[in-house]
Design a protein around this motif. Structure first.
Motif, PDB file in Angstrom:
ATOM      1  N   ASP A  30      -1.623  14.211   6.918  1.00 63.27           N
ATOM      2  CA  ASP A  30      -1.621  13.144   5.919  1.00 63.27           C
ATOM      3  C   ASP A  30      -2.374  11.928   6.444  1.00 63.27           C
ATOM      4  O   ASP A  30      -1.802  10.867   6.727  1.00 63.27           O
TER       5      ASP A  30
ATOM      6  N   SER B 202      -6.528   9.920   6.198  1.00 69.59           N
ATOM      7  CA  SER B 202      -7.519   9.605   5.165  1.00 69.59           C
ATOM      8  C   SER B 202      -8.940  10.039   5.469  1.00 69.59           C
ATOM      9  O   SER B 202      -9.819   9.885   4.621  1.00 69.59           O
TER      10      SER B 202
ATOM     11  N   GLN C 169      -4.207  13.311  -0.032  1.00 64.37           N
ATOM     12  CA  GLN C 169      -4.839  12.244   0.745  1.00 64.37           C
ATOM     13  C   GLN C 169      -6.074  12.739   1.485  1.00 64.37           C
ATOM     14  O   GLN C 169      -7.143  12.126   1.417  1.00 64.37           O
TER      15      GLN C 169
END
Length: 233
Positions: A15, A17, A41
């Motif tokens: 998780d 970016s 994400q």
């Protein structure tokens, strides 16, 4: 002590970016972790290309995209996930979506998982969303539907794992997010359980993200969770 087969039960959520952050985490965790989750994400920031790379490196990939659409669109999404090399894929546990996904995955090794009720939701949240059922009732209804339709497993809070396992029997997978190691804060999750307790309750796989990826030493954090999981054996 880490039991030999427990690594297969841990899914680390990537998780983050950026694809670069994810690749660094995978390198850091090395052979300690064999399965990774890619969700919105990372998927929406170029991470889908990692699915094939991780699969080629011998890792399993849990593609957590929670498909929900008309049956044809769900089926095409499943076909695309297969082409990427995913090992596991989520759909929301609506009967029409589960049926379409199960049919599209038939004959493959893809494990289709129905998401029952998100672990960040409680009875009040369901009421706000227009549901008249409690979390427990809705989870049970969707678990029974998943069993009858014949998909590979479910995603649910470990807080409901024992009751779900009694409904679906021993064969279906039961993947539980919202896992927090002993002493950790729950964050925005409302129905959390410690690793060994989740396995004892009937979970087949545990999804852990923040307690590992946000740790000062992710490798040590992963190993500590594996030790906790081994205590359930």
């Amino acid at each position: 002590m880490i039991m030999p087969d427990v690594r297969e039960k841990l899914i680390v959520g990537l998780d983050v970016s950026t694809r670069e952050e994810a690749a660094r985490l995978v390198e850091t965790l090395g052979d300690t972790v064999s399965t990774y989750k890619i969700g919105y994400q990372l998927a929406y920031s170029g991470g889908l290309s990692l699915v094939g790379e991780l699969a080629a490196a011998g890792k399993s990939v849990f593609l957590d995209l929670k498909l929900l659409d008309i049956p044809n669109t769900v089926a095409k999404g499943v076909e695309s996930a297969l082409s990427l090399g995913a090992s596991m894929l989520t759909v929301h546990a609506y009967p029409h979506a589960m049926r379409a996904a199960a049919e599209a995955a038939r004959g493959s090794d893809l494990l289709v998982l129905g998401v029952t009720v998100l672990t960040a939701l409680d009875d009040d949240d369901l009421k706000d969303a227009g549901y008249s059922r409690s979390v427990d009732d809705l989870v049970a209804m969707r678990a029974q539907a998943a069993r009858e339709i014949g998909i590979g497993g479910l995603v649910a809070s470990a807080a409901e794992a024992r009751s779900i396992r009694s409904l679906i029997g021993p064969q279906m997978a039961l993947v539980t997010p919202g896992i927090r190691p002993a002493g950790a804060e729950s964050g925005d999750q409302k129905r959390v359980v410690e690793p060994a307790d989740a396995l004892r309750a009937g979970a087949s796989h545990l999804v852990v993200a923040r307690p590992i990826i946000a740790a000062e030493d992710p490798l040590e954090a992963a190993r500590s969770i594996l030790v906790e999981m081994s205590a359930a054996a």
